[in-house]
Write a protein that holds these residues in place. Structure first.
Motif, mmCIF file in Angstrom:
data_model
loop_
_atom_site.group_PDB
_atom_site.id
_atom_site.type_symbol
_atom_site.label_atom_id
_atom_site.label_comp_id
_atom_site.label_asym_id
_atom_site.label_seq_id
_atom_site.Cartn_x
_atom_site.Cartn_y
_atom_site.Cartn_z
ATOM 1 N N PRO A 1 9.877 -6.033 19.018
ATOM 2 C CA PRO A 1 8.803 -5.453 19.844
ATOM 3 C C PRO A 1 7.473 -5.469 19.101
ATOM 4 C CG PRO A 1 10.227 -3.734 18.963
ATOM 5 C CD PRO A 1 10.900 -5.033 18.647
ATOM 6 N N PRO A 2 6.368 -5.639 19.824
ATOM 7 C CA PRO A 2 5.056 -5.662 19.161
ATOM 8 C C PRO A 2 4.693 -4.290 18.607
ATOM 9 C CG PRO A 2 4.797 -5.698 21.538
ATOM 10 C CD PRO A 2 6.269 -5.860 21.273
ATOM 11 N N ALA A 3 4.017 -4.298 17.474
ATOM 12 C CA ALA A 3 3.636 -3.039 16.835
ATOM 13 C C ALA A 3 2.390 -2.438 17.468
ATOM 14 C CB ALA A 3 3.411 -3.260 15.340
ATOM 15 N N GLN A 4 1.614 -3.266 18.175
ATOM 16 C CA GLN A 4 0.385 -2.773 18.776
ATOM 17 C C GLN A 4 0.093 -3.560 20.052
ATOM 18 O OE1 GLN A 4 -2.354 -3.287 15.567
ATOM 19 N NE2 GLN A 4 -1.840 -5.431 15.268
ATOM 20 N N LYS A 5 -0.789 -3.030 20.863
ATOM 21 C CA LYS A 5 -1.102 -3.631 22.153
ATOM 22 C C LYS A 5 -2.316 -4.564 22.072
ATOM 23 C CE LYS A 5 2.163 -1.294 24.142
ATOM 24 N NZ LYS A 5 3.396 -1.977 24.597
ATOM 25 N N SER B 1 0.832 -1.207 0.000
ATOM 26 C CA SER B 1 0.000 0.000 0.000
ATOM 27 C C SER B 1 0.866 1.257 0.000
ATOM 28 C CB SER B 1 -0.910 0.004 1.227
ATOM 29 O OG SER B 1 -0.157 0.210 2.420
ATOM 30 N N TYR B 2 2.123 1.103 0.456
ATOM 31 C CA TYR B 2 3.081 2.215 0.536
ATOM 32 C C TYR B 2 2.514 3.385 1.357
ATOM 33 C CZ TYR B 2 5.591 -0.386 -3.031
ATOM 34 O OH TYR B 2 6.246 -1.371 -3.715
ATOM 35 N N ARG B 3 1.777 3.039 2.422
ATOM 36 C CA ARG B 3 1.251 4.052 3.335
ATOM 37 C C ARG B 3 2.168 4.163 4.556
ATOM 38 N NH1 ARG B 3 -4.252 4.759 2.294
ATOM 39 N NH2 ARG B 3 -4.634 4.305 0.079
ATOM 40 N N ASP B 4 1.795 5.012 5.488
ATOM 41 C CA ASP B 4 2.566 5.137 6.720
ATOM 42 C C ASP B 4 2.286 3.935 7.628
ATOM 43 O OD1 ASP B 4 0.075 5.600 7.916
ATOM 44 O OD2 ASP B 4 0.301 7.768 7.746
ATOM 45 N N LYS B 5 3.005 3.851 8.751
ATOM 46 C CA LYS B 5 2.901 2.687 9.622
ATOM 47 C C LYS B 5 1.489 2.498 10.170
ATOM 48 C CE LYS B 5 7.718 3.070 11.152
ATOM 49 N NZ LYS B 5 8.630 3.321 12.310
ATOM 50 N N GLU B 6 0.855 3.597 10.556
ATOM 51 C CA GLU B 6 -0.476 3.494 11.138
ATOM 52 C C GLU B 6 -1.474 2.929 10.131
ATOM 53 O OE1 GLU B 6 1.520 6.100 11.408
ATOM 54 O OE2 GLU B 6 2.016 5.855 13.543
ATOM 55 N N SER C 1 10.549 -5.124 9.876
ATOM 56 C CA SER C 1 9.313 -5.131 10.664
ATOM 57 C C SER C 1 9.161 -3.824 11.432
ATOM 58 C CB SER C 1 9.302 -6.312 11.641
ATOM 59 O OG SER C 1 9.224 -7.545 10.967
ATOM 60 N N ILE C 2 10.258 -3.360 12.004
ATOM 61 C CA ILE C 2 10.226 -2.100 12.757
ATOM 62 C C ILE C 2 10.066 -0.913 11.818
ATOM 63 C CG2 ILE C 2 11.571 -0.582 14.250
ATOM 64 C CD1 ILE C 2 12.814 -3.109 15.478
ATOM 65 N N LYS C 3 10.754 -0.952 10.685
ATOM 66 C CA LYS C 3 10.704 0.169 9.750
ATOM 67 C C LYS C 3 9.337 0.282 9.085
ATOM 68 C CE LYS C 3 12.867 1.957 5.522
ATOM 69 N NZ LYS C 3 13.921 1.732 4.490
ATOM 70 N N TRP C 4 8.785 -0.829 8.647
ATOM 71 C CA TRP C 4 7.549 -0.803 7.871
ATOM 72 C C TRP C 4 6.284 -0.815 8.721
ATOM 73 C CZ3 TRP C 4 9.560 -5.275 4.303
ATOM 74 C CH2 TRP C 4 10.500 -4.762 3.411
ATOM 75 N N PHE C 5 6.338 -1.497 9.882
ATOM 76 C CA PHE C 5 5.126 -1.677 10.675
ATOM 77 C C PHE C 5 5.241 -1.164 12.112
ATOM 78 C CE2 PHE C 5 5.276 -5.077 7.476
ATOM 79 C CZ PHE C 5 4.090 -4.847 6.808
ATOM 80 N N GLY C 6 6.433 -0.730 12.507
ATOM 81 C CA GLY C 6 6.626 -0.292 13.884
ATOM 82 C C GLY C 6 6.847 -1.433 14.846
#
Length: 233
Positions: free
Chosen positions: A136-140, A66-71, A197-202
């Motif tokens: 680290p997990p990208a979300q809680k 999608s080439y969008r931001d992490k969120e 993973s950290i760069k693309w998805f946090g």
């Protein structure tokens, strides 16, 4: 949760052993063609996992392309629908993996294939465990977080132990250099997964972990396909 992660490589080894036994029986006691044997090797991991990791692979592909931001990418990961990029990525990955498997079956000794069928799911589950422990997990929320919140660095000590035991077995039996080659490729692939993973998805999610399993297996089959060029198989 901790013991599930600690035993991921054993699960992969057990799956590989089952695949290997099936391959031996079909190869030695039936008249199956190399094409049919390749299809067996290709489809059985999908059946055994219920396509769980392929689902994560498609979701991660949709989010990445999608080439969008992490969120926004995390939002796409949560979407139960599959987009065009997920479908195209799946087709390319599975079709190319089938080519690697088929040509390996054609040109590689059956004894080597028997060993490889054990090591490939073993190493892919090593990556899965390392991802849940170290990234680290990208979300809680989600499956990835539900595992990672129980992880400590103590769980990481199990992975070198598994690798060492596998190396000892391959040294005394056969395929030691192939095992080391797979170890090097797996280490490089995990470092790639960690950074991206950290760069693309946090961070990691259940979908990115599933995608890493499929990507690792694809990478190892490609490695085996390329190794005859260097006379290592």
């Amino acid at each position: 949760m901790k013991w599930m992660v600690r035993t991921f490589p054993l699960v992969g080894f057990s799956m590989g052993l089952l695949l290997s036994i099936g391959y031996i029986l079909l190869n030695d006691y039936t008249q199956m063609s190399p094409l049919a044997l390749s299809f067996y090797i290709w489809v059985m991991p999908i059946i055994l996992t219920g396509g769980l990791h392929l689902d994560g692979y498609m979701d991660a592909s949709d989010a990445f392309f999608s080439y969008r931001d992490k969120e926004k990418r995390l939002t796409i990961l949560k979407d139960p629908r599959i987009g065009a990029f997920g479908v195209l990525s799946l087709l390319v990955m599975l079709s190319s993996r089938f080519v690697f498997i088929y040509e390996t079956v054609l040109y590689t000794e059956s004894a080597v294939i028997t060993i490889v069928l054990i090591w490939i799911p073993f190493f892919s589950r090593m990556v899965m465990g390392a991802s849940l422990i170290l990234i680290p997990p990208a979300q809680k929320s989600g499956m990835g977080f539900s595992f990672s919140k129980y992880m400590t660095k103590c769980e990481l000590l199990f992975l070198p132990g598994y690798f060492l035991m596998g190396g000892i077995c391959s040294f005394f039996l056969s395929g030691f250099y192939l095992y080391l080659s797979f170890g090097v490729v797996t280490t490089g692939f995990f470092l790639f997964v960690y950074v991206k993973s950290i760069k693309w998805f946090g961070g990691m999610t259940g979908d990115t972990v599933g995608a890493s399993v499929e990507g690792m297996e694809w990478m190892l089959w490609m490695t085996l396909w390329l190794l005859p060029l260097s006379d290592m198989v």
